[in-house]
Design a protein around this motif. Structure first.
Motif, PDB file in Angstrom:
ATOM      1  N   GLU A 170       0.820  -1.216   0.000  1.00  0.00           N
ATOM      2  CA  GLU A 170       0.000   0.000   0.000  1.00  0.00           C
ATOM      3  C   GLU A 170       0.852   1.264   0.000  1.00  0.00           C
ATOM      4  O   GLU A 170       0.486   2.272  -0.614  1.00  0.00           O
ATOM      5  CB  GLU A 170      -0.935  -0.003   1.216  1.00  0.00           C
ATOM      6  CG  GLU A 170      -1.969  -1.104   1.194  1.00  0.00           C
ATOM      7  CD  GLU A 170      -2.740  -1.171   2.500  1.00  0.00           C
ATOM      8  OE1 GLU A 170      -3.538  -0.249   2.757  1.00  0.00           O
ATOM      9  OE2 GLU A 170      -2.541  -2.146   3.258  1.00  0.00           O
ATOM     10  N   PHE A 171       1.975   1.228   0.712  1.00  0.00           N
ATOM     11  CA  PHE A 171       2.859   2.383   0.792  1.00  0.00           C
ATOM     12  C   PHE A 171       4.267   1.960   0.388  1.00  0.00           C
ATOM     13  O   PHE A 171       4.762   0.927   0.821  1.00  0.00           O
ATOM     14  CB  PHE A 171       2.881   2.964   2.205  1.00  0.00           C
ATOM     15  CG  PHE A 171       1.593   3.634   2.606  1.00  0.00           C
ATOM     16  CD1 PHE A 171       1.355   4.958   2.283  1.00  0.00           C
ATOM     17  CD2 PHE A 171       0.614   2.925   3.285  1.00  0.00           C
ATOM     18  CE1 PHE A 171       0.169   5.578   2.642  1.00  0.00           C
ATOM     19  CE2 PHE A 171      -0.576   3.529   3.654  1.00  0.00           C
ATOM     20  CZ  PHE A 171      -0.804   4.876   3.326  1.00  0.00           C
ATOM     21  N   GLY A 172       4.887   2.779  -0.451  1.00  0.00           N
ATOM     22  CA  GLY A 172       6.235   2.470  -0.908  1.00  0.00           C
ATOM     23  C   GLY A 172       6.984   3.743  -1.248  1.00  0.00           C
ATOM     24  O   GLY A 172       6.698   4.816  -0.723  1.00  0.00           O
ATOM     25  N   GLY A 173       7.930   3.628  -2.165  1.00  0.00           N
ATOM     26  CA  GLY A 173       8.724   4.773  -2.568  1.00  0.00           C
ATOM     27  C   GLY A 173       8.006   5.629  -3.599  1.00  0.00           C
ATOM     28  O   GLY A 173       6.893   5.336  -4.035  1.00  0.00           O
ATOM     29  N   HIS A 174       8.713   6.675  -4.047  1.00  0.00           N
ATOM     30  CA  HIS A 174       8.077   7.646  -4.926  1.00  0.00           C
ATOM     31  C   HIS A 174       9.121   8.528  -5.582  1.00  0.00           C
ATOM     32  O   HIS A 174      10.266   8.641  -5.108  1.00  0.00           O
ATOM     33  CB  HIS A 174       7.111   8.523  -4.122  1.00  0.00           C
ATOM     34  CG  HIS A 174       7.726   9.109  -2.885  1.00  0.00           C
ATOM     35  ND1 HIS A 174       8.414  10.310  -2.869  1.00  0.00           N
ATOM     36  CD2 HIS A 174       7.793   8.632  -1.615  1.00  0.00           C
ATOM     37  CE1 HIS A 174       8.861  10.556  -1.656  1.00  0.00           C
ATOM     38  NE2 HIS A 174       8.510   9.556  -0.856  1.00  0.00           N
ATOM     39  N   GLY A 175       8.713   9.174  -6.664  1.00  0.00           N
ATOM     40  CA  GLY A 175       9.552  10.201  -7.249  1.00  0.00           C
ATOM     41  C   GLY A 175       9.632  11.400  -6.324  1.00  0.00           C
ATOM     42  O   GLY A 175       8.775  11.613  -5.464  1.00  0.00           O
ATOM     43  N   ILE A 176      10.669  12.203  -6.502  1.00  0.00           N
ATOM     44  CA  ILE A 176      10.868  13.375  -5.652  1.00  0.00           C
ATOM     45  C   ILE A 176      11.688  14.389  -6.434  1.00  0.00           C
ATOM     46  O   ILE A 176      12.475  14.020  -7.308  1.00  0.00           O
ATOM     47  CB  ILE A 176      11.568  12.985  -4.328  1.00  0.00           C
ATOM     48  CG1 ILE A 176      11.660  14.172  -3.374  1.00  0.00           C
ATOM     49  CG2 ILE A 176      12.940  12.365  -4.583  1.00  0.00           C
ATOM     50  CD1 ILE A 176      12.119  13.800  -1.968  1.00  0.00           C
ATOM     51  N   GLY A 177      11.495  15.651  -6.121  1.00  0.00           N
ATOM     52  CA  GLY A 177      12.249  16.699  -6.805  1.00  0.00           C
ATOM     53  C   GLY A 177      11.817  18.073  -6.344  1.00  0.00           C
ATOM     54  O   GLY A 177      12.183  18.530  -5.279  1.00  0.00           O
ATOM     55  N   ARG A 178      11.005  18.726  -7.150  1.00  0.00           N
ATOM     56  CA  ARG A 178      10.488  20.042  -6.774  1.00  0.00           C
ATOM     57  C   ARG A 178       9.484  19.922  -5.636  1.00  0.00           C
ATOM     58  O   ARG A 178       9.250  20.878  -4.889  1.00  0.00           O
ATOM     59  CB  ARG A 178       9.867  20.735  -7.973  1.00  0.00           C
ATOM     60  CG  ARG A 178      10.862  21.010  -9.093  1.00  0.00           C
ATOM     61  CD  ARG A 178      10.197  21.706 -10.267  1.00  0.00           C
ATOM     62  NE  ARG A 178      11.089  21.775 -11.411  1.00  0.00           N
ATOM     63  CZ  ARG A 178      11.981  22.750 -11.618  1.00  0.00           C
ATOM     64  NH1 ARG A 178      12.082  23.733 -10.728  1.00  0.00           N
ATOM     65  NH2 ARG A 178      12.756  22.743 -12.678  1.00  0.00           N
ATOM     66  N   THR A 179       8.853  18.771  -5.511  1.00  0.00           N
ATOM     67  CA  THR A 179       7.955  18.487  -4.398  1.00  0.00           C
ATOM     68  C   THR A 179       8.353  17.155  -3.778  1.00  0.00           C
ATOM     69  O   THR A 179       9.091  16.363  -4.382  1.00  0.00           O
ATOM     70  CB  THR A 179       6.483  18.418  -4.852  1.00  0.00           C
ATOM     71  OG1 THR A 179       6.333  17.353  -5.792  1.00  0.00           O
ATOM     72  CG2 THR A 179       6.054  19.723  -5.505  1.00  0.00           C
ATOM     73  N   MET A 180       7.816  16.887  -2.587  1.00  0.00           N
ATOM     74  CA  MET A 180       8.167  15.661  -1.884  1.00  0.00           C
ATOM     75  C   MET A 180       7.676  14.430  -2.619  1.00  0.00           C
ATOM     76  O   MET A 180       8.379  13.406  -2.672  1.00  0.00           O
ATOM     77  CB  MET A 180       7.583  15.698  -0.473  1.00  0.00           C
ATOM     78  CG  MET A 180       7.780  14.416   0.329  1.00  0.00           C
ATOM     79  SD  MET A 180       7.242  14.548   2.040  1.00  0.00           S
ATOM     80  CE  MET A 180       5.495  14.947   1.874  1.00  0.00           C
ATOM     81  N   HIS A 181       6.480  14.495  -3.170  1.00  0.00           N
ATOM     82  CA  HIS A 181       5.897  13.337  -3.856  1.00  0.00           C
ATOM     83  C   HIS A 181       5.665  13.659  -5.323  1.00  0.00           C
ATOM     84  O   HIS A 181       4.835  14.500  -5.665  1.00  0.00           O
ATOM     85  CB  HIS A 181       4.573  12.928  -3.198  1.00  0.00           C
ATOM     86  CG  HIS A 181       4.751  12.205  -1.908  1.00  0.00           C
ATOM     87  ND1 HIS A 181       3.852  12.293  -0.872  1.00  0.00           N
ATOM     88  CD2 HIS A 181       5.734  11.387  -1.466  1.00  0.00           C
ATOM     89  CE1 HIS A 181       4.268  11.558   0.146  1.00  0.00           C
ATOM     90  NE2 HIS A 181       5.416  10.997  -0.194  1.00  0.00           N
ATOM     91  N   GLU A 182       6.403  12.991  -6.175  1.00  0.00           N
ATOM     92  CA  GLU A 182       6.212  13.055  -7.620  1.00  0.00           C
ATOM     93  C   GLU A 182       6.032  11.630  -8.132  1.00  0.00           C
ATOM     94  O   GLU A 182       6.182  10.664  -7.379  1.00  0.00           O
ATOM     95  CB  GLU A 182       7.427  13.698  -8.297  1.00  0.00           C
ATOM     96  CG  GLU A 182       7.703  15.134  -7.883  1.00  0.00           C
ATOM     97  CD  GLU A 182       8.914  15.733  -8.580  1.00  0.00           C
ATOM     98  OE1 GLU A 182       9.121  16.948  -8.442  1.00  0.00           O
ATOM     99  OE2 GLU A 182       9.646  14.987  -9.282  1.00  0.00           O
ATOM    100  N   GLY A 183       5.694  11.483  -9.404  1.00  0.00           N
ATOM    101  CA  GLY A 183       5.690  10.163  -9.999  1.00  0.00           C
ATOM    102  C   GLY A 183       7.120   9.725 -10.263  1.00  0.00           C
ATOM    103  O   GLY A 183       8.034  10.559 -10.377  1.00  0.00           O
TER     104      GLY A 183
END
Length: 274
Positions: A170-183
């Motif tokens: 249900e919860f895992g990693g994620h893209g990140i960059g200009r915001t905390m959560h990106e694709g």
């Protein structure tokens, strides 16, 4: 949206990542028997304010949370593992504490987490923490151009399975960059050779987390803190990683951290001073 970052932008994320690592190291150093979680929260607030950074957690209000999050760090104890809401709790000998932090500096974010043991360490807790650390290092190792997102997920799951721990998806990693959560979303379980092809410039927050005897979760009444459904202890390891033309670049590596060797029979003790 998935946004590839330039080398200059990755450098700016690395500046943020070093600061995240500094705060987590300091929180881990201060975590001791008799210390209140709110004291750790306030210490992190002070460090963030002095640096001129911005908390990615303050006022965070996703669909699964209960109102805006009004703290700068997640602190989870024992069977709690994700989104731990700092509260009036005094650490005890043998507690397992996970600290998770994301901040932004000059518009670029970094996110990291690690689990430590306060005081006396139980062998089964050390083993669980080590499993998440090995899973994270295995994920980082395959975060290379030409591989696929499923290779990362499969690497995490392989280590967890080798230790005999179930994996929640249900919860895992994620893209990140200009915001905390990106694709993209990065599950902690998947099939190798499947999914998005990894390209230089992709920045990911990889975060294997495990509970000892279940893959099911429950929420505290606070609407944020996530615990193992059966009350078993948990651990969580996370780094922000940039995929480059060469080796994966870990942007949040702590100075005191000694990356584990996958499959090693013994490693550094996962205590608060590790």
């Amino acid at each position: 949206m998935i946004e590839l970052k330039s080398p200059a932008e990755i450098h700016r994320m690395h500046v943020t990542g070093r600061f995240v690592a500094e705060v987590l190291s300091e929180v881990g150093r201060l975590a001791d028997v008799g210390v209140n979680l709110l004291d750790l929260e306030h210490h992190a607030r002070g460090m963030i304010k002095r640096r001129g950074a911005e908390s990615c957690y303050w006022d965070y209000a996703p669909s699964f949370g209960k109102g805006p999050f009004r703290n700068v760090i997640c602190l989870a104890v024992n069977d709690a593992v994700l989104h731990g809401l700092p509260h009036d709790y005094t650490l005890r000998d043998g507690d397992v504490l996970t600290a998770d932090l994301a901040v932004s500096i000059d518009g670029w974010a970094a996110d990291s987490a690690h689990t430590v043991i306060v005081g006396t360490a139980a062998e089964e807790d050390l083993r669980l923490i080590r499993a998440t650390e090995e899973a994270l290092e295995a994920a980082i190792e395959v975060a290379r151009p030409g591989n696929r997102l499923g290779d990362i997920s499969a690497a995490i799951h392989a280590v967890a399975s080798g230790y005999g721990y179930p994996v929640n998806t249900e919860f895992g990693g994620h893209g990140i960059g200009r915001t905390m959560h990106e694709g993209p979303h990065v599950p902690n379980k998947g099939r190798a050779g499947r999914g998005l092809k990894l390209r230089p410039g992709l920045t990911l927050a990889l975060e294997p987390w495990l509970a000892r005897t279940t893959d099911q979760i429950i929420y505290d009444p606070d609407g944020w803190t996530i615990r193992s459904a059966d009350g078993s202890r948990t651990a969580h390891s996370e780094h922000t990683v940039a995929i480059t033309e060469d080796a994966p670049l870990v942007l949040t590596r702590r100075e005191s951290e000694n990356p584990v060797t996958r499959g090693a029979s013994a490693g550094r003790p996962a205590t608060k001073n590790a």
